[in-house]
Write a protein that holds these residues in place. Sequence first.
Motif, PDB file in Angstrom:
ATOM      1  N   GLN A  17      87.243 121.518  55.346  1.00 26.23           N
ATOM      2  CA  GLN A  17      88.663 121.761  55.074  1.00 26.23           C
ATOM      3  C   GLN A  17      89.669 120.993  55.928  1.00 26.23           C
ATOM      4  N   SER A  18      89.424 120.921  57.256  1.00 22.36           N
ATOM      5  CA  SER A  18      90.495 120.393  58.117  1.00 22.36           C
ATOM      6  C   SER A  18      90.820 118.938  57.778  1.00 22.36           C
ATOM      7  N   VAL A  36      84.354 109.049  51.266  1.00 24.57           N
ATOM      8  CA  VAL A  36      82.978 108.577  51.389  1.00 24.57           C
ATOM      9  C   VAL A  36      82.054 109.791  51.484  1.00 24.57           C
ATOM     10  N   ARG A  38      77.861 111.374  51.083  1.00 22.54           N
ATOM     11  CA  ARG A  38      76.436 111.040  51.108  1.00 22.54           C
ATOM     12  C   ARG A  38      75.876 111.047  49.688  1.00 22.54           C
ATOM     13  N   ASN A  73      75.488 105.676  51.869  1.00 25.77           N
ATOM     14  CA  ASN A  73      74.645 106.185  52.953  1.00 25.77           C
ATOM     15  C   ASN A  73      74.898 105.355  54.199  1.00 25.77           C
ATOM     16  N   LYS A  75      73.727 105.617  57.015  1.00 23.31           N
ATOM     17  CA  LYS A  75      72.597 105.454  57.937  1.00 23.31           C
ATOM     18  C   LYS A  75      71.610 104.412  57.405  1.00 23.31           C
ATOM     19  N   PHE A  97      83.589 114.942  61.553  1.00 29.11           N
ATOM     20  CA  PHE A  97      82.193 115.298  61.774  1.00 29.11           C
ATOM     21  C   PHE A  97      82.062 116.047  63.087  1.00 29.11           C
ATOM     22  N   MET A 105      76.032 107.360  63.959  1.00 25.54           N
ATOM     23  CA  MET A 105      76.008 106.481  62.786  1.00 25.54           C
ATOM     24  C   MET A 105      76.078 105.014  63.187  1.00 25.54           C
ATOM     25  N   VAL A 124      89.372 114.891  63.767  1.00 27.45           N
ATOM     26  CA  VAL A 124      89.539 116.296  64.142  1.00 27.45           C
ATOM     27  C   VAL A 124      88.257 116.729  64.825  1.00 27.45           C
ATOM     28  N   GLY A 126      86.745 120.351  67.207  1.00 24.46           N
ATOM     29  CA  GLY A 126      87.110 121.729  67.515  1.00 24.46           C
ATOM     30  C   GLY A 126      87.901 121.823  68.807  1.00 24.46           C
ATOM     31  N   LYS A 136      80.502 122.575  67.743  1.00 24.39           N
ATOM     32  CA  LYS A 136      80.925 122.585  66.342  1.00 24.39           C
ATOM     33  C   LYS A 136      81.915 123.735  66.176  1.00 24.39           C
ATOM     34  N   GLU A 139      87.054 127.300  61.183  1.00 23.91           N
ATOM     35  CA  GLU A 139      88.386 127.922  61.177  1.00 23.91           C
ATOM     36  C   GLU A 139      88.550 129.095  62.156  1.00 23.91           C
ATOM     37  N   ASP A 168      92.130 125.050  60.245  1.00 20.36           N
ATOM     38  CA  ASP A 168      91.726 123.927  59.404  1.00 20.36           C
ATOM     39  C   ASP A 168      92.934 123.202  58.810  1.00 20.36           C
TER      40      ASP A 168
HETATM   41  N1  CAO Z   1      75.743 109.026  55.055  1.00 21.62           N
HETATM   42  C1  CAO Z   1      74.785 109.390  55.944  1.00 21.62           C
HETATM   43  N2  CAO Z   1      74.902 110.434  56.758  1.00 21.62           N
HETATM   44  C2  CAO Z   1      76.028 111.161  56.670  1.00 21.62           C
HETATM   45  C3  CAO Z   1      77.054 110.848  55.774  1.00 21.62           C
HETATM   46  C4  CAO Z   1      76.871 109.726  54.934  1.00 21.62           C
HETATM   47  N3  CAO Z   1      77.801 109.341  54.053  1.00 21.62           N
HETATM   48  N4  CAO Z   1      78.048 111.747  55.912  1.00 21.62           N
HETATM   49  C5  CAO Z   1      77.641 112.607  56.862  1.00 21.62           C
HETATM   50  N5  CAO Z   1      76.439 112.260  57.330  1.00 21.62           N
HETATM   51  C6  CAO Z   1      75.670 112.919  58.398  1.00 21.62           C
HETATM   52  C7  CAO Z   1      76.325 112.826  59.739  1.00 21.62           C
HETATM   53  O1  CAO Z   1      76.135 111.560  60.289  1.00 21.62           O
HETATM   54  C8  CAO Z   1      75.599 113.935  60.491  1.00 21.62           C
HETATM   55  O2  CAO Z   1      74.339 113.461  60.901  1.00 21.62           O
HETATM   56  P1  CAO Z   1      73.745 113.623  62.401  1.00 21.62           P
HETATM   57  O3  CAO Z   1      73.953 115.047  62.780  1.00 21.62           O
HETATM   58  O4  CAO Z   1      72.310 113.249  62.215  1.00 21.62           O
HETATM   59  O5  CAO Z   1      74.469 112.709  63.268  1.00 21.62           O
HETATM   60  C9  CAO Z   1      75.327 114.951  59.395  1.00 21.62           C
HETATM   61  O6  CAO Z   1      75.604 114.287  58.159  1.00 21.62           O
HETATM   62  C10 CAO Z   1      76.111 116.236  59.422  1.00 21.62           C
HETATM   63  O7  CAO Z   1      77.400 116.093  59.945  1.00 21.62           O
HETATM   64  P2  CAO Z   1      78.081 117.312  60.724  1.00 21.62           P
HETATM   65  O8  CAO Z   1      77.287 117.634  61.936  1.00 21.62           O
HETATM   66  O9  CAO Z   1      79.507 116.997  60.930  1.00 21.62           O
HETATM   67  O10 CAO Z   1      77.995 118.507  59.648  1.00 21.62           O
HETATM   68  P3  CAO Z   1      77.593 120.036  59.856  1.00 21.62           P
HETATM   69  O11 CAO Z   1      77.577 120.600  58.492  1.00 21.62           O
HETATM   70  O12 CAO Z   1      76.376 120.232  60.659  1.00 21.62           O
HETATM   71  O13 CAO Z   1      78.829 120.655  60.679  1.00 21.62           O
HETATM   72  C11 CAO Z   1      81.151 121.180  61.062  1.00 21.62           C
HETATM   73  C12 CAO Z   1      80.028 120.963  60.029  1.00 21.62           C
HETATM   74  C13 CAO Z   1      82.444 121.385  60.308  1.00 21.62           C
HETATM   75  C14 CAO Z   1      80.849 122.435  61.904  1.00 21.62           C
HETATM   76  C15 CAO Z   1      81.245 119.960  61.983  1.00 21.62           C
HETATM   77  O14 CAO Z   1      81.381 118.806  61.195  1.00 21.62           O
HETATM   78  C16 CAO Z   1      82.406 120.004  62.977  1.00 21.62           C
HETATM   79  O15 CAO Z   1      82.378 120.717  63.979  1.00 21.62           O
HETATM   80  N6  CAO Z   1      83.462 119.199  62.741  1.00 21.62           N
HETATM   81  C17 CAO Z   1      84.575 119.061  63.633  1.00 21.62           C
HETATM   82  C18 CAO Z   1      85.492 120.244  63.573  1.00 21.62           C
HETATM   83  C19 CAO Z   1      85.986 120.524  62.186  1.00 21.62           C
HETATM   84  O16 CAO Z   1      86.557 119.702  61.512  1.00 21.62           O
HETATM   85  N7  CAO Z   1      85.794 121.777  61.781  1.00 21.62           N
HETATM   86  C20 CAO Z   1      86.455 122.268  60.578  1.00 21.62           C
HETATM   87  C21 CAO Z   1      85.615 122.261  59.427  1.00 21.62           C
HETATM   88  S1  CAO Z   1      86.372 123.251  58.201  1.00 21.62           S
HETATM   89  O17 CAO Z   1      86.173 124.815  58.716  1.00 21.62           O
END
Ligand code: CAO
Length: 416
Positions: A17-18, A36, A38, A73, A75, A97, A105, A124, A126, A136, A139, A168
Amino acid sequence: MGKALDGVRILDFTHVQSGPTCTQLLAWFGADVIKVERPGVGDATRGQLRDIPDVDSLYFTMLNHNKRSLTLNSKNETGKQLLTRLIEECDVMVENFAPGAIDRMGFPWEKIQEINPRMIYASVKGFGPGPYADCKVYENVAQCAGGSASTTGMLGEVPMVTGAQIGDSGTGLHLAFGIVTALYHREQSGRGQRVTCAMQDGVLNLCRVKLRDQQRLGHGPLKEYSQFGEGIPFGEATPRAGNDSGGGQPGRILKCKGWETDPDAYTYFITQAAVWKNICDVIGKPEWKEDPEYATPDARLPHLNEVFGAIEDWTMTKSKFEVMEICNPLNIPVGPILSMKEIAEEPSLRETGTIVEVDHPERGKYLSVGNPVKLSDSPSDVVRSPLLGEHTDEVLRDVLGLSDDEIAKAREEGAV
Ligand code: CAO
């Protein structure tokens, strides 16, 4: 008429969301936002809280209007090459992320800057730098860590999160402001820069009145809080204030006619000092106009429960809309507690485009919010959210100049 951000191209690595709130705002203002995702997976919210099987959720659609979807992708080796070229072609890159994911990446800020020195790179997280930088965050965690939860809810009850997504969507708003500011700065400097906004910081920015009260506590009780009139002593930290007004004009939520059966038959009523005499007349307490115990704001503070009790005796005889109709001409600030149903059905919000009906090829018609910010010379329409990878070929062809054969090869290699 052109749109304000026509010509700005955004590489949108956001999810949930954020981040998506931020890029949707920029897209509404005319930026070309390339989301973008996956391959085969996409933004997790496409599948969350689904109301119709196998159809993009409202959670996703309502946060991703006016964007194009490219699957890539990042990666995969060919995917990384394509990403490098996209960084060259875009003005802004946005991601939310988990901490460190973009570095893993292989695209840390230093590398992005090297590829495109004009790039504005916005993220963004946390928390900002410090003990929680690696966490991580969702909201409600941000609402708790940013001071909102400890100051929301009823005195003596558990801390409360709010329905407004201040962690968010609030942080997305802050980030969009940072991006536009950096774009303006780039006009003079010729260089991009890094823009970061931590959700904790964004929430705290919205909670500043509570930090104000924390400091006021050092100089005595907070007299506009109900607990003052109730004789309940203050502790060391800003307490939960229930529905007390956060400003200098005391206000409360009061029952209106029908409250016994309608959970939203309430009004917010503010006893603004300037219209105190009008309030006394409306509620049938003309004697309070000159009575030294009630005539001035300071004198009223210890009696707020009695004052609002008398006002509620009156509001309970009227519907929340009648309260509005009677008080508005007298300049008394009041507002009905509107349910989401009432808001969804409100014609004036449809007319201004604040609520729009959108048509989606898989789900049909649904309601969404439109752009809440209106620019007189830059209209903002709402275009349905993209299907996963709907614009992959279009973006690779038009933005990167790839031929059909090159696109087919990238697909074979698992890059898109
Ligand atoms: N191609 C390949 N890999 C991709 C990709 C793509 N197009 N898009 C995402 N990925 C991968 C990332 O590289 C990551 O991989 P690694 O962990 O191996 O490095 C993986 O997908 C997952 O990304 P993530 O850790 O951000 O996702 P999550 O679901 O585990 O966590 C969240 C989600 C929201 C808790 C976390 O992203 C976060 O803390 N973000 C920052 C704060 C934030 O914005 N929070 C608000 C979210 S809304 O409530």
